[in-house]
Design an enzyme around this catalytic site. Structure first.
Site, PDB file in Angstrom:
ATOM      1  N   GLN A   1      53.125  -4.780 -11.535  1.00 32.00           N
ATOM      2  CA  GLN A   1      53.020  -4.795 -12.992  1.00 32.00           C
ATOM      3  C   GLN A   1      52.465  -3.473 -13.516  1.00 32.00           C
ATOM      4  O   GLN A   1      51.448  -2.988 -13.015  1.00 32.00           O
ATOM      5  CB  GLN A   1      52.113  -5.934 -13.467  1.00 32.00           C
TER       6      GLN A   1
ATOM      7  N   CYS B   1      48.175  -7.865 -22.242  1.00 32.46           N
ATOM      8  CA  CYS B   1      46.739  -7.635 -22.074  1.00 32.46           C
ATOM      9  C   CYS B   1      46.047  -7.523 -23.439  1.00 32.46           C
ATOM     10  O   CYS B   1      46.440  -6.701 -24.268  1.00 32.46           O
ATOM     11  CB  CYS B   1      46.496  -6.368 -21.259  1.00 32.46           C
TER      12      CYS B   1
HETATM   13  C1  LIG Z   1      40.210 -11.807 -14.171  1.00 29.97           C
HETATM   14  C2  LIG Z   1      41.527 -11.753 -14.897  1.00 29.97           C
HETATM   15  C3  LIG Z   1      42.271 -10.581 -14.855  1.00 29.97           C
HETATM   16  C4  LIG Z   1      43.517 -10.527 -15.502  1.00 29.97           C
HETATM   17  N1  LIG Z   1      44.277  -9.398 -15.378  1.00 29.97           N
HETATM   18  C5  LIG Z   1      45.552  -9.404 -15.866  1.00 29.97           C
HETATM   19  C6  LIG Z   1      46.448  -8.324 -15.581  1.00 29.97           C
HETATM   20  O1  LIG Z   1      46.098  -7.357 -14.887  1.00 29.97           O
HETATM   21  N2  LIG Z   1      47.695  -8.397 -16.097  1.00 29.97           N
HETATM   22  C7  LIG Z   1      48.123  -9.462 -16.876  1.00 29.97           C
HETATM   23  O2  LIG Z   1      49.289  -9.504 -17.298  1.00 29.97           O
HETATM   24  N3  LIG Z   1      47.299 -10.489 -17.134  1.00 29.97           N
HETATM   25  C8  LIG Z   1      46.045 -10.496 -16.639  1.00 29.97           C
HETATM   26  N4  LIG Z   1      45.243 -11.579 -16.837  1.00 29.97           N
HETATM   27  C9  LIG Z   1      45.792 -12.750 -17.549  1.00 29.97           C
HETATM   28  C10 LIG Z   1      46.405 -13.746 -16.551  1.00 29.97           C
HETATM   29  O3  LIG Z   1      47.500 -13.189 -15.879  1.00 29.97           O
HETATM   30  C11 LIG Z   1      46.859 -15.038 -17.269  1.00 29.97           C
HETATM   31  O4  LIG Z   1      47.802 -14.696 -18.251  1.00 29.97           O
HETATM   32  C12 LIG Z   1      45.715 -15.772 -17.947  1.00 29.97           C
HETATM   33  O5  LIG Z   1      44.581 -15.838 -17.128  1.00 29.97           O
HETATM   34  C13 LIG Z   1      46.137 -17.196 -18.352  1.00 29.97           C
HETATM   35  O6  LIG Z   1      46.551 -17.928 -17.227  1.00 29.97           O
HETATM   36  P1  LIG Z   1      45.569 -19.001 -16.496  1.00 29.97           P
HETATM   37  O7  LIG Z   1      45.112 -19.973 -17.545  1.00 29.97           O
HETATM   38  O8  LIG Z   1      46.426 -19.633 -15.447  1.00 29.97           O
HETATM   39  O9  LIG Z   1      44.430 -18.224 -15.941  1.00 29.97           O
HETATM   40  C14 LIG Z   1      43.995 -11.643 -16.230  1.00 29.97           C
HETATM   41  C15 LIG Z   1      43.216 -12.802 -16.288  1.00 29.97           C
HETATM   42  C16 LIG Z   1      41.997 -12.873 -15.634  1.00 29.97           C
HETATM   43  C17 LIG Z   1      41.199 -14.151 -15.689  1.00 29.97           C
END
Ligand SMILES: Cc1cc2nc3c(=O)[nH]c(=O)nc-3n(C[C@H](O)[C@H](O)[C@H](O)COP(=O)(O)O)c2cc1C
Length: 330
Positions: A72, A102
């Site tokens: 990504q 993001c």
């Molecule tokens: C610690 C952390 C780091 C993340 N880093 C990224 C990232 O580098 N790129 C991205 O597209 N989303 C990032 N996200 C968002 C996640 O990919 C995801 O969209 C978000 O956590 C919602 O999904 P979930 O409820 O399953 O956690 C991050 C989320 C967390 C918690």
């Protein structure tokens, strides 16, 4: 069957979400072993890559065993993003993913990540040029919109499909929401139900139980689930969801032995990847989650996260195994 370009996947694949400082090669490999169908790297700065910033470049490392893997990247400058595509291609991933989701201020203020949701023509243009630049399938990860007054995800997804992306993952929150409130999957289902859509539409946000994954599949009709936080320190989540799909029953949680083994393998792979010093240091953040819920664990945790020597961390794992061998997780 679900396909991302020529990559054939099971019905309703489970994707490991890109997560900064979490989705590194050792963690991705563990998730893959436990059933993740596609894994993504954490986001990598296009500007960092073209400056050859060591930290960004190291994030391009992938193991053969984790394929299919998507790298990504984020950015908002066309030239940088195109050069980043060229650099990423040299690592030979299976997919290139664009981060348009993001919400962090320092990313958004440069129009990158979810910032681009305020400039849809730029979002489409960047995507179009990046798709043209590479033979690899390009996917997009984004949010519902900038804020609740500007949710145009049905139109946006269709336009991105029209310029050639091969799948889209949508986090059911706006940028303004950050991580607050509940993810809303209804607008993601609206994308899927658009009769013009023919690429896979993956849902993301709050899939934290097997039941939630079933709901996303059966009630919202999405093509797969992208899973983030539920997997942190818990790569078994993928296996548990798949087991539930198959049997309607919950798998027993991993035993202490399985948890210790995962922590051990995580550290071994991290040392293999980055050397002992960095491997020991960067794996620390994962231990709390592997051993969450065990009472009176503080001293053990302290040992794991303060020892600089891998031998001492491995010894701390052995002690945990010995001391808590009878502990039953619920
Ligand atoms: C610690 C952390 C780091 C993340 N880093 C990224 C990232 O580098 N790129 C991205 O597209 N989303 C990032 N996200 C968002 C996640 O990919 C995801 O969209 C978000 O956590 C919602 O999904 P979930 O409820 O399953 O956690 C991050 C989320 C967390 C918690």
């Amino acid at each position: 069957m679900v396909k991302i370009g020529d990559i054939e996947l099971n019905d309703f694949p489970l994707l490991l979400a890109p997560m900064e400082d979490v989705s590194d090669p050792p963690f991705r490999a563990l998730c893959k072993e436990q059933g993740a169908d596609v894994v993504y790297t954490e986001f990598i700065s296009s500007e960092g890559l073209i400056r050859d910033a060591a930290k960004s470049v190291q994030k391009l490392d992938i193991y053969e065993k984790e394929r299919p893997v998507g790298i990504q990247i984020f950015g908002a400058e066309l030239d940088s993003m195109l050069q980043a595509v060229d650099i990423v291609e040299q690592s030979n991933p299976d997919i290139i993913d664009i981060n348009f989701g993001c919400p962090v201020k320092k990313v958004v203020c440069k129009n990158a990540g979810a910032g681009i949701l305020r400039d849809i023509p730029l979002m489409v243009k960047l995507t179009e040029e990046m798709v043209k630049r590479t033979k690899l399938p390009v996917t997009v990860k984004t949010r519902l919109g900038w804020d609740s007054d500007s949710i145009k995800i049905v139109e946006v997804a269709e336009r991105l499909q029209d310029v050639g992306i091969k799948a889209i993952s949508i986090h059911g929150r706006t940028r303004v929401q950050m991580y607050k409130g509940e993810a809303d999957w209804a607008p993601i289902a609206a994308v899927k139900n658009n009769p013009r859509m023919n690429i896979p539409v993956f849902g993301n946000g709050d899939v934290d139980t097997p039941e939630a994954a079933v709901k996303m599949r059966d009630e919202f009709g999405l093509d797969g689930a992208m899973i983030g936080r539920a997997s942190i320190g818990y790569p078994w989540f993928f296996k548990e969801v798949k087991h539930y799909f198959k049997t309607g029953e919950h798998l027993a949680p991993p035993t202490i032995e399985e948890r210790v083994n995962a922590a051990r393998r995580h550290l071994e792979m991290a040392i293999d990847w980055k050397g002992e010093k960095l491997g020991v240091f960067e794996t620390r953040r994962h231990y709390t989650n592997y051993f969450k819920g065990i009472p009176h664990f503080k001293d053990h945790r302290t040992k794991m996260v303060t020892s600089d020597d891998a031998v001492d961390v491995f010894a701390a794992f052995d002690e945990v195994l010995e001391k808590f061998s009878d502990y039953v997780f619920y």
